[in-house]
Design a protein around this motif. Structure first.
Motif, mmCIF file in Angstrom:
data_model
loop_
_atom_site.group_PDB
_atom_site.id
_atom_site.type_symbol
_atom_site.label_atom_id
_atom_site.label_comp_id
_atom_site.label_asym_id
_atom_site.label_seq_id
_atom_site.Cartn_x
_atom_site.Cartn_y
_atom_site.Cartn_z
ATOM 1 N N GLU A 199 1.008 -1.297 0.052
ATOM 2 C CA GLU A 199 0.179 -0.316 0.312
ATOM 3 C C GLU A 199 1.320 1.696 0.398
ATOM 4 O O GLU A 199 0.221 2.247 -0.699
ATOM 5 C CB GLU A 199 -0.853 -0.035 1.147
ATOM 6 C CG GLU A 199 -2.136 1.200 0.960
ATOM 7 C CD GLU A 199 -3.547 0.990 1.913
ATOM 8 O OE1 GLU A 199 -3.748 0.778 2.045
ATOM 9 O OE2 GLU A 199 -2.711 0.570 3.404
ATOM 10 N N ALA A 200 1.988 0.742 0.477
ATOM 11 C CA ALA A 200 2.677 2.470 1.164
ATOM 12 C C ALA A 200 3.559 2.566 -0.382
ATOM 13 O O ALA A 200 4.150 3.875 -1.135
ATOM 14 C CB ALA A 200 3.570 2.154 2.223
ATOM 15 N N ARG A 202 1.930 2.203 -3.327
ATOM 16 C CA ARG A 202 1.358 2.631 -3.724
ATOM 17 C C ARG A 202 0.640 1.553 -5.414
ATOM 18 O O ARG A 202 0.257 1.970 -6.457
ATOM 19 C CB ARG A 202 0.621 4.047 -4.622
ATOM 20 C CG ARG A 202 1.872 4.958 -3.711
ATOM 21 C CD ARG A 202 1.674 6.435 -4.368
ATOM 22 N NE ARG A 202 2.084 7.867 -3.750
ATOM 23 C CZ ARG A 202 3.026 8.111 -3.418
ATOM 24 N NH1 ARG A 202 4.012 7.397 -3.803
ATOM 25 N NH2 ARG A 202 3.970 8.904 -2.582
ATOM 26 N N LEU A 203 0.487 0.288 -5.069
ATOM 27 C CA LEU A 203 -0.119 -0.413 -5.983
ATOM 28 C C LEU A 203 -1.046 -1.354 -5.313
ATOM 29 O O LEU A 203 -0.990 -1.697 -6.784
ATOM 30 C CB LEU A 203 1.330 -1.478 -5.590
ATOM 31 C CG LEU A 203 2.730 -1.697 -6.294
ATOM 32 C CD1 LEU A 203 3.411 -2.736 -5.447
ATOM 33 C CD2 LEU A 203 3.391 -0.594 -7.315
ATOM 34 N N ARG A 205 -4.567 -0.786 -2.319
ATOM 35 C CA ARG A 205 -5.642 -0.052 -1.671
ATOM 36 C C ARG A 205 -6.033 -1.507 -0.551
ATOM 37 O O ARG A 205 -6.908 -2.412 -1.095
ATOM 38 C CB ARG A 205 -6.336 0.786 -1.910
ATOM 39 C CG ARG A 205 -7.488 1.975 -1.292
ATOM 40 C CD ARG A 205 -7.563 2.508 -1.452
ATOM 41 N NE ARG A 205 -8.913 2.462 -2.258
ATOM 42 C CZ ARG A 205 -8.997 3.515 -3.569
ATOM 43 N NH1 ARG A 205 -7.760 3.813 -4.240
ATOM 44 N NH2 ARG A 205 -9.962 2.991 -4.043
ATOM 45 N N LEU A 214 -4.024 -0.866 -7.581
ATOM 46 C CA LEU A 214 -3.695 0.127 -8.676
ATOM 47 C C LEU A 214 -2.761 -0.086 -8.765
ATOM 48 O O LEU A 214 -2.756 0.418 -10.362
ATOM 49 C CB LEU A 214 -3.267 1.238 -7.210
ATOM 50 C CG LEU A 214 -4.517 1.939 -5.896
ATOM 51 C CD1 LEU A 214 -3.450 2.487 -5.268
ATOM 52 C CD2 LEU A 214 -5.654 1.992 -6.430
ATOM 53 N N ASP A 215 -1.764 -1.384 -9.326
ATOM 54 C CA ASP A 215 -0.427 -0.775 -10.794
ATOM 55 C C ASP A 215 -0.413 -2.556 -10.747
ATOM 56 O O ASP A 215 0.065 -3.223 -9.606
ATOM 57 C CB ASP A 215 0.659 0.173 -9.581
ATOM 58 C CG ASP A 215 1.393 -0.090 -10.697
ATOM 59 O OD1 ASP A 215 0.866 -0.742 -11.402
ATOM 60 O OD2 ASP A 215 2.462 0.578 -10.606
ATOM 61 N N TYR A 222 7.327 -6.361 -8.500
ATOM 62 C CA TYR A 222 7.701 -5.532 -7.364
ATOM 63 C C TYR A 222 8.810 -7.009 -6.395
ATOM 64 O O TYR A 222 8.162 -8.275 -6.271
ATOM 65 C CB TYR A 222 6.455 -6.208 -6.127
ATOM 66 C CG TYR A 222 6.784 -5.210 -5.142
ATOM 67 C CD1 TYR A 222 6.776 -3.398 -4.511
ATOM 68 C CD2 TYR A 222 6.722 -5.967 -3.382
ATOM 69 C CE1 TYR A 222 7.181 -3.190 -3.472
ATOM 70 C CE2 TYR A 222 7.339 -5.595 -2.482
ATOM 71 C CZ TYR A 222 7.247 -4.767 -2.254
ATOM 72 O OH TYR A 222 8.011 -4.049 -0.889
ATOM 73 N N VAL A 228 9.429 0.759 -2.596
ATOM 74 C CA VAL A 228 8.811 1.784 -2.233
ATOM 75 C C VAL A 228 10.151 3.544 -2.028
ATOM 76 O O VAL A 228 10.163 3.309 -1.975
ATOM 77 C CB VAL A 228 8.766 1.321 -0.831
ATOM 78 C CG1 VAL A 228 7.477 2.711 -0.117
ATOM 79 C CG2 VAL A 228 7.474 0.087 -0.454
ATOM 80 N N CYS A 230 9.355 7.844 -1.668
ATOM 81 C CA CYS A 230 8.656 8.092 -0.532
ATOM 82 C C CYS A 230 7.791 9.330 -1.326
ATOM 83 O O CYS A 230 8.521 9.618 -2.695
ATOM 84 C CB CYS A 230 9.560 8.977 0.188
ATOM 85 S SG CYS A 230 10.317 7.456 1.649
ATOM 86 N N PRO A 231 6.890 9.444 -0.456
ATOM 87 C CA PRO A 231 5.456 10.683 -1.564
ATOM 88 C C PRO A 231 6.641 11.441 -1.539
ATOM 89 O O PRO A 231 7.642 12.281 -0.791
ATOM 90 C CB PRO A 231 4.495 10.928 -0.277
ATOM 91 C CG PRO A 231 5.034 10.297 0.965
ATOM 92 C CD PRO A 231 6.213 9.179 1.158
#
Length: 233
Positions: A199-200, A202-203, A205, A214-215, A222, A228, A230-231
């Motif tokens: 989830e971190a 962004r793959l 939710r 999501l991906d 992966y 991962v 960072c935003p």
């Protein structure tokens, strides 16, 4: 469940058949509702039908005399399994077990063989499915040996969204963390950690009793926490 409505929605091969073939399939397909934990098909029993999951989730697993079990794959709604044993007219080499309450379709073996003789589109569909299944198991053998738990969960989930094996499914799948753990062969606690890492990244939710991808391509590739990002700040 109305089989006339269910098969076009849960069997991508059904619309490839002509009217006569569809009519025979509808006549020769039995439907059963099974509870979680039910063994849908037993290892060692000669295959006499093709198994489809109209609703729910099952796993394909093997075990030994010591009681050790290994999950080979999961099959969500829309998946059909067991054609290999039918084609070879042999006993199944695995158990098929319901992970939750599921609706199972069984197409009679003689009708399956008749379709092979009568329908070129059905043969092509089956050939593509077998080829994809081989690729799936080769990949699984690789990542089970080489990847850490986070990456194994990612690949396990990606399998369940395979558009060739399970066409028609959306990017949201109702599946619990316990069920994911069964398929990935890790604890529920470790599954939770893996899902949070994915989830971190962004793959996906994580939702209550479900996962929203999501991906999908990202899940397939992966390899670990180094993926991962960072935003931005």
């Amino acid at each position: 469940m109305n089989l006339t409505q269910a098969l076009p929605a849960r069997a991508a091969w059904f619309d490839l058949l002509d009217d006569e073939q569809q009519a025979r399939v509808l006549q020769d397909t039995a439907v059963a509702h099974v509870e979680a934990g039910t063994i849908v098909e037993h290892k060692g029993v000669v295959a006499c039908s093709w198994i489809g999951v109209l609703d729910g989730l099952v796993k394909v697993s093997v075990g030994n005399a010591d009681g050790k079990l290994a999950s080979l794959t999961g099959v969500p709604a829309g998946g059909w399994i067991g054609e290999g044993s039918l084609l070879k007219r042999e006993a199944r080499k695995y158990d098929i077990i319901a992970l939750r309450r599921s609706t199972i379709a069984r197409l009679r073996g003689d009708t399956f063989y008749w379709l092979l003789d009568a329908s070129i589109p059905f043969n092509r569909y089956l050939l593509h499915q077998l080829n994809e299944r081989v690729a799936q198991f080769i990949g699984k053998a690789e990542y089970d040996r080489l990847l850490a738990p986070d990456a194994r969960v990612a690949r396990c989930l990606a399998e369940l969204f395979n558009p060739l094996l399970y066409p028609g499914n959306s990017m949201r799948l109702e599946i619990t963390q316990e069920e994911i753990g069964f398929l990935a062969r890790i604890s529920r606690q470790r599954t939770n950690q893996a899902l949070r890492a994915l989830e971190a990244a962004r793959l996906l939710r994580v939702e209550y009793g479900a996962v929203q991808v999501l991906d999908l391509d990202g899940l397939k590739h992966y390899t670990g926490s180094e993926d991962v990002q960072c935003p931005p700040r």
